[in-house]
Design a protein around this motif. Sequence first.
Motif, short mmCIF file in Angstrom:
data_model
loop_
_atom_site.label_atom_id
_atom_site.label_comp_id
_atom_site.label_asym_id
_atom_site.label_seq_id
_atom_site.Cartn_x
_atom_site.Cartn_y
_atom_site.Cartn_z
N LYS A 5 -3.34 33.08 -16.91
CA LYS A 5 -3.67 33.71 -15.63
C LYS A 5 -3.87 32.69 -14.50
CE LYS A 5 -6.86 36.88 -15.90
NZ LYS A 5 -8.17 37.49 -16.34
N GLU A 44 -14.12 34.56 -25.37
CA GLU A 44 -14.51 35.97 -25.23
C GLU A 44 -13.72 36.82 -26.23
OE1 GLU A 44 -13.55 36.70 -21.09
OE2 GLU A 44 -14.03 34.60 -20.67
N PHE A 57 -11.34 45.48 -18.78
CA PHE A 57 -11.48 44.01 -18.71
C PHE A 57 -10.71 43.50 -17.50
CE2 PHE A 57 -12.47 39.88 -20.21
CZ PHE A 57 -11.43 39.09 -19.74
N HIS A 79 -14.26 43.65 -14.53
CA HIS A 79 -14.86 43.70 -15.87
C HIS A 79 -15.69 44.95 -16.12
CE1 HIS A 79 -13.24 39.88 -16.79
NE2 HIS A 79 -14.16 39.12 -16.24
N ARG A 137 -24.88 35.09 -14.44
CA ARG A 137 -23.90 34.04 -14.78
C ARG A 137 -24.29 33.37 -16.10
NH1 ARG A 137 -19.25 34.29 -13.72
NH2 ARG A 137 -19.57 34.40 -11.48
N HIS A 175 -18.09 38.74 -23.20
CA HIS A 175 -17.58 37.62 -22.39
C HIS A 175 -18.51 36.40 -22.52
CE1 HIS A 175 -16.55 35.44 -18.70
NE2 HIS A 175 -15.67 36.34 -18.35
N ASP A 216 -7.46 29.82 -17.92
CA ASP A 216 -7.84 31.24 -17.94
C ASP A 216 -6.76 31.98 -18.72
OD1 ASP A 216 -8.92 33.59 -15.33
OD2 ASP A 216 -8.83 33.73 -17.53
N TRP A 219 -11.72 30.48 -21.15
CA TRP A 219 -11.83 30.27 -19.71
C TRP A 219 -12.78 29.14 -19.37
CZ3 TRP A 219 -16.16 31.93 -16.31
CH2 TRP A 219 -15.88 31.69 -14.94
N VAL A 222 -10.22 35.61 -25.08
CA VAL A 222 -10.04 35.01 -23.75
C VAL A 222 -10.72 33.65 -23.73
CG1 VAL A 222 -10.39 35.32 -21.26
CG2 VAL A 222 -10.04 37.32 -22.74
N ARG A 226 -22.04 45.98 -17.32
CA ARG A 226 -22.92 44.80 -17.27
C ARG A 226 -23.89 44.83 -16.08
NH1 ARG A 226 -19.14 39.72 -15.16
NH2 ARG A 226 -18.04 40.85 -13.51
O1 TA6 Z 1 -12.69 35.95 -18.55
C1 TA6 Z 1 -12.20 35.10 -17.55
C2 TA6 Z 1 -12.38 35.80 -16.21
O2 TA6 Z 1 -11.64 37.00 -16.18
C3 TA6 Z 1 -11.98 34.82 -15.12
O3 TA6 Z 1 -10.77 35.22 -14.51
C4 TA6 Z 1 -13.17 34.84 -14.17
O4 TA6 Z 1 -13.02 35.86 -13.23
C5 TA6 Z 1 -14.30 35.11 -15.15
O5 TA6 Z 1 -13.77 36.12 -16.00
C6 TA6 Z 1 -15.63 35.43 -14.56
O6 TA6 Z 1 -15.60 36.69 -13.95
P1 TA6 Z 1 -16.94 37.20 -13.20
O7 TA6 Z 1 -16.58 38.56 -12.68
O8 TA6 Z 1 -18.05 37.25 -14.22
O9 TA6 Z 1 -17.22 36.17 -12.14
#
Ligand code: TA6
Length: 303
Positions: free
Chosen positions: A195, A275, A85, A97, A75, A171, A215, A249, A247, A101
């Motif tokens: 979103k 992002e 994505f 995603h 995180r 991200h 988002d 968020w 992006v 990663r």
């Molecule tokens: O980039 C924004 C996003 O797609 C949010 O919708 C949220 O899901 C965030 O990414 C974090 O995603 P993760 O899979 O790292 O918890």
Amino acid sequence: MITAQQLNKQFGIGNQLVFREDASGLIVADFDNGYAEAKLCLQGAHLMMWRPKSQSVPVVWLSRDAKLAIGKSIRGGAPVCWPWFGAHATEPGFPGHGFARTVPWQVIESGTEPGGETRITLRLLGSEKTRPQWPHDSRLDLTVIVGEKLRMELITENTGNSDFVIGEALHTYFQVGDIGAVRISGLDNCDFWDKVGNTTLRKQSGAITFSGETDRVYVNTDAECVIEDDKLKRRIHVAKSGSRSTVVWTPWTEKANKMGDMGQPDGWREMVCVESGNAIENVVKVATGTRHALIVEFRAEQV
Ligand code: TA6
């Protein structure tokens, strides 16, 4: 699996670039040069933190509840979202995603730039583990250059004999004083997919400010963004190339509490994601035998 000791022998650079084994068993690269300090986990080629020495507070944020665990995303930092994505277009069981990663990458090169910045390149090749989710021959390299600026180059190479399409993003979680005292400029008049709730297409008017879960996937933009932080009295410049989507968020309270690793009680107030990637209508066709580069460069200035 290669050890930290072997990595230090082959790629270490004095005390500027040192590899160590974390308690989780994952290997972390510690950067410390005249310009900045940074940390990168080899799993996911995941830059976890970057602090230019001109800044008392890191610019790239890591949750205080971030956990390093084999096969799990971390995180904060700059997760590599690839080769899609968000949710997979057709396979709901595939990881959000993409898988890049959460799998091991190999260090293939390190060095010192002419200006003294520290450089590392990591590579992800296909494997029998990822082939069911990505049945293409490809090579993914990430070069990270740690200095007063942070530069990341994500290079996708199609080494197979058929074209493929990728979605991707770096991200990045940026550290801010308080999300309520932040404005993001650079996306005025851009279209974005909102979103939150039902995904709808809207148009940005003026700078972005935050008062709830946000988002948004801004599309068809190669604009540089600036994170203006009134509390830390700094601006973070987010420049990019090879990226048509940005992006923005923040999870806000309810979603952050559900996620559980944003740093209790309100670590989410100290971050905002900006992002740089290619998502939704901006996904990229990489023709056979060609390469695609997504590049970002961050810098912070006191105001
Ligand atoms: O980039 C924004 C996003 O797609 C949010 O919708 C949220 O899901 C965030 O990414 C974090 O995603 P993760 O899979 O790292 O918890």
